[in-house]
Design an enzyme around this catalytic site. Sequence first.
Site, PDB file in Angstrom:
ATOM      1  N   LYS A  93      39.131  30.959  45.114  1.00  0.00           N
ATOM      2  CA  LYS A  93      39.314  32.228  43.970  1.00  0.00           C
ATOM      3  C   LYS A  93      39.361  31.766  42.714  1.00  0.00           C
ATOM      4  O   LYS A  93      39.323  32.549  41.384  1.00  0.00           O
ATOM      5  CB  LYS A  93      40.692  33.352  43.832  1.00  0.00           C
ATOM      6  N   TYR A 145      36.984  44.919  41.295  1.00  0.00           N
ATOM      7  CA  TYR A 145      38.595  46.032  41.650  1.00  0.00           C
ATOM      8  C   TYR A 145      39.512  46.837  40.403  1.00  0.00           C
ATOM      9  O   TYR A 145      38.937  45.825  39.530  1.00  0.00           O
ATOM     10  CB  TYR A 145      39.875  45.027  42.243  1.00  0.00           C
TER      11      TYR A 145
HETATM   12  P1  A3P Z   1      36.820  37.632  42.219  1.00  0.00           P
HETATM   13  O1  A3P Z   1      36.101  38.071  43.419  1.00  0.00           O
HETATM   14  O2  A3P Z   1      37.970  38.186  42.022  1.00  0.00           O
HETATM   15  O3  A3P Z   1      36.113  38.271  40.920  1.00  0.00           O
HETATM   16  P2  A3P Z   1      35.507  31.550  44.687  1.00  0.00           P
HETATM   17  O4  A3P Z   1      34.157  30.793  44.946  1.00  0.00           O
HETATM   18  O5  A3P Z   1      36.327  30.089  44.164  1.00  0.00           O
HETATM   19  O6  A3P Z   1      36.585  31.480  45.844  1.00  0.00           O
HETATM   20  O7  A3P Z   1      35.888  32.329  43.398  1.00  0.00           O
HETATM   21  C1  A3P Z   1      35.198  33.111  43.574  1.00  0.00           C
HETATM   22  C2  A3P Z   1      35.469  33.968  41.871  1.00  0.00           C
HETATM   23  O8  A3P Z   1      34.707  32.976  41.491  1.00  0.00           O
HETATM   24  C3  A3P Z   1      35.232  35.353  42.249  1.00  0.00           C
HETATM   25  O9  A3P Z   1      37.124  36.310  42.158  1.00  0.00           O
HETATM   26  C4  A3P Z   1      35.389  35.766  40.420  1.00  0.00           C
HETATM   27  O10 A3P Z   1      35.724  35.765  39.538  1.00  0.00           O
HETATM   28  C5  A3P Z   1      34.568  33.785  39.999  1.00  0.00           C
HETATM   29  N1  A3P Z   1      33.232  33.779  39.127  1.00  0.00           N
HETATM   30  C6  A3P Z   1      33.476  33.152  38.356  1.00  0.00           C
HETATM   31  N2  A3P Z   1      31.647  33.193  38.077  1.00  0.00           N
HETATM   32  C7  A3P Z   1      31.303  33.780  38.907  1.00  0.00           C
HETATM   33  C8  A3P Z   1      29.838  34.394  38.855  1.00  0.00           C
HETATM   34  N3  A3P Z   1      28.835  33.952  38.105  1.00  0.00           N
HETATM   35  N4  A3P Z   1      29.595  35.071  39.615  1.00  0.00           N
HETATM   36  C9  A3P Z   1      30.456  35.613  40.852  1.00  0.00           C
HETATM   37  N5  A3P Z   1      32.038  35.281  40.942  1.00  0.00           N
HETATM   38  C10 A3P Z   1      32.438  34.506  39.483  1.00  0.00           C
END
Ligand code: A3P
Length: 318
Positions: A59, A274
């Site tokens: 996350k 959200y």
């Molecule tokens: P949210 O969906 O809560 O915003 P991971 O891939 O480590 O599980 O992390 C998911 C999170 O990556 C997302 O959490 C988002 O905030 C973040 N993120 C950062 N850059 C992003 C991007 N370019 N596209 C999508 N999510 C991104």
Amino acid sequence: LRWEDPISVADRYFHLFPTEKNPIWGNPCMDERHRSILPPTLNCSNLTLPNLLVVGPQKTGTTALSSFLQLHPDVSTNRILENTFEEIQFFSGENYEKGFDWYRQLFNNGSSKIVMDKSATYWDSTEGPMRAFALIPFAKIVVILHDPILRAYSWYNHLVARNESIVRGLSMEDVLNGDTPAAKKIRSRCISGGRYAHHLDRWLQWFPPSQFHLIDGSELKENPSEVVTNLARWLQLSPFDFQSLIKFNPKKGFYCKIVSGHSSCLGASKGRSYPPISPILSSRLCSIFHNDNIALHKMLLNHNFPVPTWLSSSLNQC
Ligand code: A3P
């Protein structure tokens, strides 16, 4: 001295040393005695193992980072497995029992300079760092330090978006204050991985600081091409124009890759929309993470690691 069959000797041995029952996979090609008895299917001269681990935490933007880094022609990753999400999670879970041969076969797909395993569950796995070091001691380790408050809130929203029964009817405040097994379970999921000092310390017990590259999660979100350019430079990859292939997509609200002239964003589960976190919730989480953040700040300074901006400002806030 008397002769005894190997199985009963093994039984007796593991009875005396039960913890040694768990295998620890090393690289057989690094030991001459092992090399001489390897099966013909394992050719040490073209063995490919990862030399880059993106270990998490979950996350924090790990999927975005790995997808952006793979734009570089000299970066590859594991083959995608059926019945799994994108991660292989070898060092942190049941897949470890499948063994060295299973793992290495996922990477025999080319001759890239950087071969990456991105599995965000490695970060807070107790055995992860020790297992990774036993097999790939020279691997570079990438960690994304995103504000643990936002990370916890993202976890909560992930469970809500998936309509997981455990979270139904529970607000984030209920999760933080509740005494029910469900509240405790979700709380642990949202909070424990965000205790960064504790987990980083465990990684540093195995890998030297020079093998780590720490990324500020907010910078990754706001300016991914600069973050990934710096990472590529640290990995000694040839210069590459990430900026022209990573563009902000207003509809998604995040940066996305440009593929064949079109914006290609991560799936719906990455970068969800959200409501923003409320000030009350934010300050409650701020006090939960306060001591860990102080410890993290000290640890980063001790090792000459960069301090993320969210960390500097959070220290004065709660
Ligand atoms: P949210 O969906 O809560 O915003 P991971 O891939 O480590 O599980 O992390 C998911 C999170 O990556 C997302 O959490 C988002 O905030 C973040 N993120 C950062 N850059 C992003 C991007 N370019 N596209 C999508 N999510 C991104």
